[in-house]
Design a protein around this motif. Structure first.
Motif, PDB file in Angstrom:
ATOM      1  N   THR A   1       0.826  -1.198   0.000  1.00 61.24           N
ATOM      2  CA  THR A   1       0.000   0.000   0.000  1.00 61.24           C
ATOM      3  C   THR A   1       0.862   1.251   0.000  1.00 61.24           C
ATOM      4  OG1 THR A   1      -0.139   0.241   2.387  1.00 61.24           O
ATOM      5  CG2 THR A   1      -1.770  -1.181   1.352  1.00 61.24           C
TER       6      THR A   1
ATOM      7  N   LEU B   1       0.086   3.745   1.821  1.00 61.94           N
ATOM      8  CA  LEU B   1      -0.334   4.427   3.035  1.00 61.94           C
ATOM      9  C   LEU B   1       0.871   4.840   3.866  1.00 61.94           C
ATOM     10  CD1 LEU B   1      -3.191   2.010   4.064  1.00 61.94           C
ATOM     11  CD2 LEU B   1      -3.420   4.213   2.927  1.00 61.94           C
TER      12      LEU B   1
ATOM     13  N   ALA C   1     -12.738   2.081   1.461  1.00 59.34           N
ATOM     14  CA  ALA C   1     -12.340   3.418   1.034  1.00 59.34           C
ATOM     15  C   ALA C   1     -10.838   3.620   1.181  1.00 59.34           C
ATOM     16  CB  ALA C   1     -13.099   4.477   1.847  1.00 59.34           C
ATOM     17  N   THR C   2     -10.270   3.110   2.270  1.00 56.43           N
ATOM     18  CA  THR C   2      -8.828   3.225   2.484  1.00 56.43           C
ATOM     19  C   THR C   2      -8.054   2.429   1.432  1.00 56.43           C
ATOM     20  OG1 THR C   2      -9.209   3.525   4.836  1.00 56.43           O
ATOM     21  CG2 THR C   2      -6.978   2.952   4.177  1.00 56.43           C
TER      22      THR C   2
ATOM     23  N   ALA D   1      -9.100   1.724  -1.593  1.00 54.40           N
ATOM     24  CA  ALA D   1      -9.235   2.441  -2.857  1.00 54.40           C
ATOM     25  C   ALA D   1      -8.265   3.622  -2.911  1.00 54.40           C
ATOM     26  CB  ALA D   1     -10.672   2.915  -3.041  1.00 54.40           C
ATOM     27  N   ARG D   2      -8.134   4.317  -1.795  1.00 53.47           N
ATOM     28  CA  ARG D   2      -7.214   5.453  -1.718  1.00 53.47           C
ATOM     29  C   ARG D   2      -5.764   4.997  -1.909  1.00 53.47           C
ATOM     30  NH1 ARG D   2      -9.567   7.402   2.711  1.00 53.47           N
ATOM     31  NH2 ARG D   2      -7.949   6.655   4.089  1.00 53.47           N
ATOM     32  N   SER D   3      -5.429   3.862  -1.310  1.00 54.52           N
ATOM     33  CA  SER D   3      -4.040   3.380  -1.418  1.00 54.52           C
ATOM     34  C   SER D   3      -3.730   2.899  -2.827  1.00 54.52           C
ATOM     35  CB  SER D   3      -3.783   2.263  -0.396  1.00 54.52           C
ATOM     36  OG  SER D   3      -4.436   1.078  -0.784  1.00 54.52           O
ATOM     37  N   GLN D   4      -4.714   2.374  -3.520  1.00 57.36           N
ATOM     38  CA  GLN D   4      -4.497   1.919  -4.889  1.00 57.36           C
ATOM     39  C   GLN D   4      -4.300   3.092  -5.837  1.00 57.36           C
ATOM     40  OE1 GLN D   4      -7.827  -0.640  -5.606  1.00 57.36           O
ATOM     41  NE2 GLN D   4      -6.906  -2.359  -4.519  1.00 57.36           N
ATOM     42  N   THR D   5      -5.021   4.170  -5.615  1.00 54.18           N
ATOM     43  CA  THR D   5      -4.835   5.346  -6.471  1.00 54.18           C
ATOM     44  C   THR D   5      -3.547   6.078  -6.145  1.00 54.18           C
ATOM     45  OG1 THR D   5      -6.177   6.736  -5.008  1.00 54.18           O
ATOM     46  CG2 THR D   5      -7.301   5.677  -6.860  1.00 54.18           C
ATOM     47  N   ALA D   6      -3.080   5.963  -4.889  1.00 54.41           N
ATOM     48  CA  ALA D   6      -1.819   6.601  -4.503  1.00 54.41           C
ATOM     49  C   ALA D   6      -0.639   5.864  -5.103  1.00 54.41           C
ATOM     50  CB  ALA D   6      -1.682   6.639  -2.977  1.00 54.41           C
TER      51      ALA D   6
END
Length: 92
Positions: A17, A19, A82-83, A85-90
């Motif tokens: 990730t 993150l 949601a977290t 999804a956020r880590s995949q786009t990051a």
């Protein structure tokens, strides 16, 4: 190469990730042990490494709004999705 910062992927429970990592205060194992049984079970099965503090915050807010335990667990599932999804786009 002076002045160049080398980054390596560490093999920890964050996996691949994007993150950020945060320092934790206190004793996370003691905090985990004080979670309600359904919440402890959810944390054990979670895809991401959740802190007991974060889980308890989501759990208590959901229950304070009148949600059942099942609805609070569903809220945790949505927060994790949601977290992720956020880590995949990051990472893209």
């Amino acid at each position: 190469m002076r002045g160049t910062r080398r980054t390596t992927k560490s093999k920890n429970n964050l996996g691949e990730t994007g993150l950020s990592r945060r320092a934790r205060r206190g004793d996370p194992m003691r905090d985990f042990d004080t979670l309600p049984a359904p919440l402890r079970a959810w944390v054990r099965e979670a895809v991401l490494p959740w802190s007991p503090h974060s889980c308890r915050r989501i759990w208590t807010r959901a229950l304070a709004k009148g949600a059942s335990e099942a609805e609070a667990l569903a809220r945790l599932d949505r927060a994790e999705a949601a977290t992720l999804a956020r880590s995949q786009t990051a990472g893209v």
